[in-house]
Write an enzyme that holds these catalytic residues in place. Structure first.
Site, mmCIF file in Angstrom:
data_model
loop_
_atom_site.group_PDB
_atom_site.id
_atom_site.type_symbol
_atom_site.label_atom_id
_atom_site.label_comp_id
_atom_site.label_asym_id
_atom_site.label_seq_id
_atom_site.Cartn_x
_atom_site.Cartn_y
_atom_site.Cartn_z
ATOM 1 N N HIS A 89 0.835 -1.194 0.000
ATOM 2 C CA HIS A 89 0.000 0.000 0.000
ATOM 3 C C HIS A 89 0.870 1.243 0.000
ATOM 4 C CE1 HIS A 89 0.940 -0.884 4.239
ATOM 5 N NE2 HIS A 89 0.892 0.427 4.411
ATOM 6 N N GLU A 176 -3.641 -3.520 6.365
ATOM 7 C CA GLU A 176 -4.621 -4.283 7.153
ATOM 8 C C GLU A 176 -5.657 -4.978 6.269
ATOM 9 O OE1 GLU A 176 -4.627 -1.468 11.162
ATOM 10 O OE2 GLU A 176 -6.184 -1.173 9.656
ATOM 11 N N LYS A 289 -2.114 -8.442 9.235
ATOM 12 C CA LYS A 289 -2.664 -7.533 10.229
ATOM 13 C C LYS A 289 -4.180 -7.416 10.079
ATOM 14 C CE LYS A 289 -1.661 -2.923 12.048
ATOM 15 N NZ LYS A 289 -0.735 -1.780 11.888
ATOM 16 N N HIS A 294 -13.043 -0.606 16.426
ATOM 17 C CA HIS A 294 -13.706 -0.694 17.727
ATOM 18 C C HIS A 294 -14.829 0.307 17.932
ATOM 19 C CE1 HIS A 294 -11.424 2.848 18.863
ATOM 20 N NE2 HIS A 294 -10.399 2.277 18.280
ATOM 21 N N GLU A 374 0.242 -4.622 18.662
ATOM 22 C CA GLU A 374 0.838 -3.316 18.366
ATOM 23 C C GLU A 374 0.029 -2.266 19.097
ATOM 24 O OE1 GLU A 374 1.056 -2.363 14.216
ATOM 25 O OE2 GLU A 374 2.498 -3.964 13.781
ATOM 26 N N ASN A 375 0.620 -1.101 19.244
ATOM 27 C CA ASN A 375 -0.171 0.019 19.749
ATOM 28 C C ASN A 375 -0.752 0.779 18.571
ATOM 29 O OD1 ASN A 375 2.645 0.572 19.267
ATOM 30 N ND2 ASN A 375 2.165 2.695 19.786
#
Lengths: 457, 910
Positions: A89, A176, A289, A294, A374-375
């Protein structure tokens, strides 16, 4: 001697632009000093983003790994491990584009990109709908990705299995596995919309039409949902995602969402199997990933997840199927958002990072898929570190945690001390507080004689 | 009494003394000093036996061996032959504790007194001393009158005396006391005796709290916190500590200064005293390690035996080599008892203590296949002993394999020759810079083992803590380095999603005297900038340009309401609408500068302030605005303004009422105002105007209260000239600036006016030799206290449209080539940035950043002659200025020319 955290390995991401577009190492000295600092801190390894737009920039099949090889050597010399992210990407943040030859194709055939209802293209990666179409000068994107992986494997063979212990394969926007449902967000948006469905390029619409005809409802295949809200609208402002009586719960909704999400799952499966087969004869672990969509998780319809391609609602578990493709290809899942917690999310977004994380983790557990963490935020707050620690130590969800990401801010006096503290606290997680070096002892400030040093310096 | 108050300044190469007394340390020395010694004081051994060296004979060693461990006994065989036997000399660093004694007592008559300085540590002690006379201005030393000099004294230039300490008759068995007596008469005009103690053996200097020891003989002496034996009547502080803070609380100190001028000195009723100061000296103790190898034919094994007289726990960190001696391998078992594996790379065996306690021994059984046994000795986390910088390498083959490493002694003769260079390394963390070595692995291991060490005894844990602290130091150093380079490149990330939670206090404070150490300042205005009326707006357009040029700090003009439009005659301090723009425009500018990564200095004028109202006599000394002070806030010694405050603590600026900083309420208000500027505007630090006008201790107070990121003061006075020609030696000038920095306790840097002045002469008159002082160092502040020197060549006063002291025209880039390649924090003037010089300045800045030259870099002057000056910085950059020829020699390094222009060239190592 293993870390006390039952083998959670700690990694730090290298700068996105660690290798410049002309294939030289950017701020090499800074990275070199930074790597040494991390090594001393007891960090296990680093993550290196390897960009399609840099390594195969000019011409299809013409690879240049120079800059990345230099970095791999630096990492190897310091005895650190390397996790390579193969990025198919583009990144606006780091000003890294798709390969020039791909962008040229995109200009003449804009339908290779994801497209939303209003016709806007998302040009930072190719649409999953063209995976198996020979749009790249006769090659399919999957073939291009596979050749990229092969070339990488050949060029980095001296490092593979020793320094390089893992790779992650790019699965979509920002690497992702998802649709770029959130790519357009109006600037003054006070609350987060749920994103839009991205099924409006030529190939997606053709596929949808075909699917509807097979399904016996040809009228359902003419377009995407007409009552889905726009980017800046609250998801509950129009019919599709309504908590009660929304279209998502109707047969049409189920038809559309099943198709939309299955496209994503098959895409993920295709790419993971390419990577898995490329690296199956090595010791490298392949990861992919999965995003943590959320916001709106606490509604029944989970609109953010739906537009991103995860058919996960109050009535249905959408992540089992995802975990299944990772399991089938013996891949690990990388989950971001380890630092997020509900209390820091705006109330009106009905978000719950923890609950979603728990759901995905449980799906992974069932399918025996391992998770790396990961953060998500650039700047992890003290509360964020607590949350990460909770996920790493208490919940024992992950066996590897990658902190994103090295750069000026990472090493700044505002940030680095707190990261150091975090790492040290992880190593000492099981100690009684009496045994820890207290802050007062840890700093030299209170020692007499400091004055001299200040003058002397 | 405190051990840490006095520290030896190890191997300080230059002299300390009077007017030449540098109140600082060489930067690189300081750094290693810090890492090696100061940070983790080692346990102090007082093992008398360890002072003598033992030479072990192999036969004796063998006979002892059998008593050591079981496995060894089994493998012993009478038929074995010596393959190798050698004794290596070791030098072990050890700290010894002692004290310096200072005694002042009256002699045979009331007027005759005696000062006795003593030290109980062995050494070749020299008292380096001088006096102050009554009426002396400043803190420089003078030589004492000849009748005061004890026998054996040697004059050092014109300001100091060196007198050796003699072994005292009072020395008792086992303890020698070294002493010197100075007799003097109180009728002489001596105000104080100053001294430092020097150990000629080690070249170490011992000072008092980083300053000279000072014994005052009269009362008035301004107390800089280094007075010993202070008379109890002067205050209530305990001993010599805490006097600076005391000074701040005692505004009348400024008054007492007046008395000096009038020479109405009260001879203090001199009181005798006796004081002890603890002192720690690091000495090298001779030890040795003996290694012998026998080959056992029966078992086809080698038996290696190590014995040493090193005290305490000795760990052998070892492995074997099968090839060229470079790769350590782990041999097969069995290992001796007390052996552990270290990271799959080496084994660690704790040697057994010998019976009787002195020294340790151990034996190792090794398979025949190995070529060599390699080891280093570990005494504690910080002390490793090796062989001339290499690992000890013991050949194992029964054939006479020559020792692999060249540094290894072959014969007794050679051993003698090598003895002086005998091995010592201590855990120098900076080695990790070169490569991640075994040492790095070691300290990483320490971090981790900290976790598992908990159950072990407490002192072990303490050691781990110390090791851990030094690791953290190293990590911080590396992180700071990474930060400065990352930051200097153009930011490609926008950091969003910043959570508004309280940032954690960084363990290493950025010092306000230096910032990060890598700062490059830009003076962001000139004398005309007020004329547009929208300077803040104009500057916004330049923010990203300045950032991309590499500037990290921008100095903005004085922001307050002011009688003069340039801002240096401030009136209402809380009114920030000025001719440069209004307060909102200023805030936006600061915000935008922050966004591009530039910190902002506010130009604060604290010396004086213009009144808004007249008093009853028609004198302008009543202030307005939020800080509505009256004439009590004005110093008393300027008749123009009829102040009712105390006398000024510095020079007066006659155009406006000078503020009396000795007043508590004034300081409180100023601190509050500075706080307000920090918070409301977002200023990161201060440029302090006309700091000659008030005592530096007040500046320290302000800085400590406002915790700026960076602070720099303008201490500008005239250089020394003789008959219109500038003196070569400007030490007095730079000493005055250093004294001011010292008074701020190093919390602020100062503009290096000395360097500017010397550059003027050097460039204008083609006298480049001026750029080296008598000791071969840079002649400005930057040569003495580089980290606090803010170097510049021009500012709004010296240049711009005022031109009070303009830099030689056309030679500006030579000036920048100098300051941008030298230590100190360089400041570039706005007019030069936005001129035809921009690209050259930009190149110079990028060379500075690329090579990580910083305020503490080391500079070595290669040439300072009539028409050319050349210097090398950090061994990475070489520069030359002047029309003369200079080329760096391509010896071990390969120099490539990276910039050149009119009369300057710069090279980098490639």
């Amino acid at each position: 001697m293993p870390l006390q955290t039952d083998g959670v390995k700690l990694y730090v991401g290298l700068p996105l632009d660690a290798v410049s577009t002309c294939n030289t190492v950017n701020h090499a000295r800074a990275i070199s000093a930074g790597l040494k600092a991390l090594k001393l801190l007891g960090i296990d390894g680093v993550e290196l983003p390897v960009w399609w737009g840099i390594a195969e920039k000019d011409k299809s099949g013409k690879y240049d790994w120079t800059g990345y090889l230099v970095l791999a050597e630096m990492v190897q010399k310091l005895g650190l491990k390397l996790h390579v992210s193969l990025c198919f990407h583009a990144s606006k943040d780091a000003k890294i584009l798709l390969p020039d030859w791909v962008s040229r194709i995109g200009e003449s055939q804009p339908d290779v990109y994801f497209t939303d209802r209003s016709g806007q293209r998302y040009k930072d990666c190719l649409s999953l709908a063209v995976d198996d179409l020979p749009v790249l000068d006769g090659k399919t994107p999957i073939e291009a990705y596979a050749e990229f992986c092969e070339s990488f494997k050949a060029s980095f063979s001296p490092f593979i299995g020793s320094t390089i212990t893992g790779i992650s394969i790019g699965l979509g926007p920002d690497g992702e596995l998802r649709y770029p449902s959130h790519h357009y967000r109006s600037k003054n948006n006070s609350h987060r919309g749920a994103g839009e469905f991205q099924c409006y390029n030529k190939y997606m619409l053709e596929n949808l039409k075909q699917h509807a005809e097979t399904h016996g409802n040809p009228l359902w295949g003419l377009s995407g949902p007409h009552d889905a809200p726009g980017y800046s609208q609250s998801p509950m402002s129009s019919g599709f995602f309504l908590e009660h009586g929304g279209s998502w719960e109707m047969p049409y909704g189920d038809f559309f969402l099943s198709w939309y999400s299955s496209q994503l799952i098959s895409h993920g499966d295709r790419i993971l199997s390419v990577a898995a087969s490329t690296f199956e004869d090595t010791e490298i672990i392949v990861s992919g990933k999965v995003p943590l969509m959320h916001s709106w998780y606490k509604t029944r319809s989970h609109p953010s997840e739906l537009t991103a391609g995860f058919y996960n609602t109050a009535n249905r578990d959408g992540y089992e199927a995802i975990a299944a493709i990772f399991s089938r290809n013996s891949c690990k899942i990388i989950l971001p958002g380890m630092d997020l917690s509900e209390e820091n999310e705006p109330n009106e977004s009905r978000s719950s990072p923890e609950l979603l994380l728990a759901q995905i983790a449980s799906a992974c557990g069932k399918h025996e898929v391992q998770i790396s963490g990961e953060n998500s935020l650039v700047s992890v707050s003290p509360r964020g570190y607590e949350q990460i620690k909770k996920n790493l130590v208490d919940q024992n969800v992950v066996d590897l945690f990658t902190y994103q990401r090295m750069g000026a801010y990472f090493f700044s006096p505002e940030h680095f001390p707190s990261y150091t503290k975090f790492v040290r606290s992880l190593n000492q997680a099981n100690l009684h507080s009496d045994d820890l070096v207290t802050e007062e002892e840890g700093t030299a400030v209170s020692l007499p004689g400091t004055n001299l040093r200040m003058q002397a310096a | 009494m405190s051990i840490a108050v006095i520290r030896p300044l190890f191997r300080q190469p230059h002299r300390l003394g009077g007017g030449h007394r540098p109140a600082y340390l060489n930067s690189s020395m300081a750094r290693s000093f810090y890492l090696n010694y100061a940070y983790s004081p080692r346990p102090i051994f007082n093992d008398a036996c360890s002072l003598s060296s033992h030479h072990f004979k192999p036969a004796k060693a063998l006979s002892l061996r059998t008593s050591s461990i079981d496995t060894a006994v089994v493998e012993t065989s009478e038929s074995s032959d010596f393959v190798f036997s050698e004794t290596f000399q070791l030098k072990r660093p050890q700290k010894v504790e002692g004290k310096i004694t200072i005694r002042l007592e009256s002699g045979n008559s009331d007027d005759n007194w005696r000062l006795t300085v003593g030290c109980c540590l062995p050494g070749k002690w020299i008292l380096h001393w001088g006096v102050n006379y009554i009426g002396d201005v400043g803190s420089e030393w003078d030589q004492p009158p000849p009748d005061m000099r004890p026998p054996g004294s040697i004059p050092i230039k014109d300001y100091a005396i060196e007198t050796p300490l003699e072994k005292s008759l009072a020395s008792s068995e086992g303890e020698s006391i070294y002493e010197v007596n100075i007799d003097f008469n109180t009728n002489s005009s001596i105000a104080a005796i100053n001294f430092v103690l020097k150990d000629e053996e080690t070249g170490s200097w011992y000072q008092h709290r980083g300053r000279d020891f000072k014994v005052p003989l009269i009362d008035y002496l301004q107390d800089d916190g280094n007075i010993v034996g202070a008379k109890k009547g002067l205050g209530t502080w305990p001993g010599p500590l805490g006097q600076i803070s005391n000074m701040l609380l005692k505004p009348e100190a400024a008054n007492s200064k007046e008395d000096i001028g009038e020479l109405s000195v009260q001879k203090r009723g001199l009181q005798g005293f006796y004081e002890e100061q603890a002192v720690v000296k690091e000495i090298l103790v001779d030890n040795s390690v003996s290694v012998s190898v026998r080959h056992c034919l029966e078992t086809a094994k080698n038996l290696l035996y190590i014995e040493t007289d090193l005290p305490g726990d000795v760990i052998v960190h070892w492995g074997i080599c099968k090839d060229d001696g470079k790769t350590w391998e782990i041999p097969s078992e069995p290992y001796p008892p007390e052996t552990s594996m270290f990271k799959d790379k080496a084994l660690r065996t704790l040697l057994q203590r010998k019976n009787g306690g002195h020294g340790s021994l151990g034996s190792f059984i090794l398979d025949e296949g190995s070529v060599a046994f390699v080891f280093v000795l570990k005494l504690n986390e910080n002390t490793w002993l090796n062989c001339h910088g290499n690992d000890f390498c013991i050949p194992l083959s029964s054939f006479s394999v020559p020792p692999i490493h060249s540094g290894q002694p072959h014969s007794e003769d050679e051993e003698q020759n090598n003895e002086s260079g005998s091995l010592l390394i201590s855990g120098n963390a900076s080695e990790a810079n070169q490569e991640v070595s075994a040492y790095t692995d070691e300290i990483i291991d320490e971090i981790r083992s900290l976790v598992t060490d908990i159950s072990s005894e407490k002192n072990r844990r303490t050691k781990s803590k110390k090791a851990q602290e030094s690791i953290l130091q190293e990590i911080e150093k590396l992180a700071a380095e990474a930060y400065s380079i990352f930051r200097s490149s153009i930011p490609t990330f926008t950091e969003t999603d910043l959570l508004e939670e309280e940032a954690l206090e960084p363990p290493v404070k950025i010092s306000s005297g230096t910032g990060s150490g890598f700062e490059i300042l830009c003076q962001g205005f000139n004398w005309e900038s007020h004329k547009s009326g929208k300077w803040y707006i104009d500057l916004r357009e330049k923010a990203s340009k300045l950032a991309s040029l590499g500037f990290t700090v921008l100095w903005l003009p004085p922001p307050t309401d002011s009688v003069s439009s340039e801002g240096y005659m401030p009136r209402d301090l809380y009114n920030l609408n000025s001719r440069y723009g209004n307060m909102d425009e200023l805030k936006i500018l600061v915000k935008e500068l922050h966004e591009v990564g530039i910190r902002v200095l506010g130009d604060v004028v604290l010396n004086h302030r213009c009144a808004q109202y007249k008093n009853q006599n028609g004198i302008w000394n009543i202030f307005g605005g939020r800080l509505n002070w009256d004439d009590r806030a004005v110093v008393a010694d300027d008749p123009h303004f009829q102040g009712r405050g105390n006398k000024s603590s510095g020079d007066n600026f006659h155009a406006a009422p000078n503020i009396d900083h000795s007043q508590e309420f004034v300081r409180k208000d100023i601190k509050e105002w500075l706080h307000w500027l920090r918070e409301e505007i977002g200023y990161d630090g201060w440029r302090l105007d006309f700091v000659r006008g008030f005592w530096g201790g007040y500046v320290k107070d302000y800085i400590e209260a406002t915790e700026p990121y960076f602070a720099v003061g303008e201490y500008w006075d005239s250089l020394s000239y003789t008959y219109g020609e500038m003196d070569h030696n400007q030490d007095a000038h730079r000493q005055r600036i250093i004294d001011w920095i010292n008074a701020t306790n190093g919390t602020a840097g100062a503009f290096d006016v000395t360097t500017k002045g010397i550059l003027h002469s050097a460039l204008e008159r083609c006298e480049y030799w001026r750029l080296s002082d008598e000791k071969g160092k840079p002649p400005g502040v930057v040569g003495w206290w580089p980290s606090r020197a803010v170097t510049f060549i021009e500012n709004h006063d010296t240049g711009s449209t005022q031109g009070h002291w303009r830099f030689p025209g056309g030679k500006e880039i030579q000036g920048y080539a100098y300051i941008l390649t030298h230590p100190g924090t360089p400041s570039v003037f706005y007019d030069h940035i936005f001129s035809e010089y921009q690209s050259e300045i930009s190149t110079l800045i990028s060379i500075r950043n690329r090579n990580k030259i910083q305020c503490r870099s080391t500079v070595q002057i290669m040439k300072a002659e009539r028409d050319v000056y050349a210097a090398m910085t950090d061994e990475k950059v070489v520069m030359k200025i002047g029309p003369g020829h200079y080329e760096p020699s391509n010896g071990s390094r390969n120099w490539s020319l990276v910039a050149e222009g009119r009369d300057y060239k710069i090279w980098e190592t490639s």
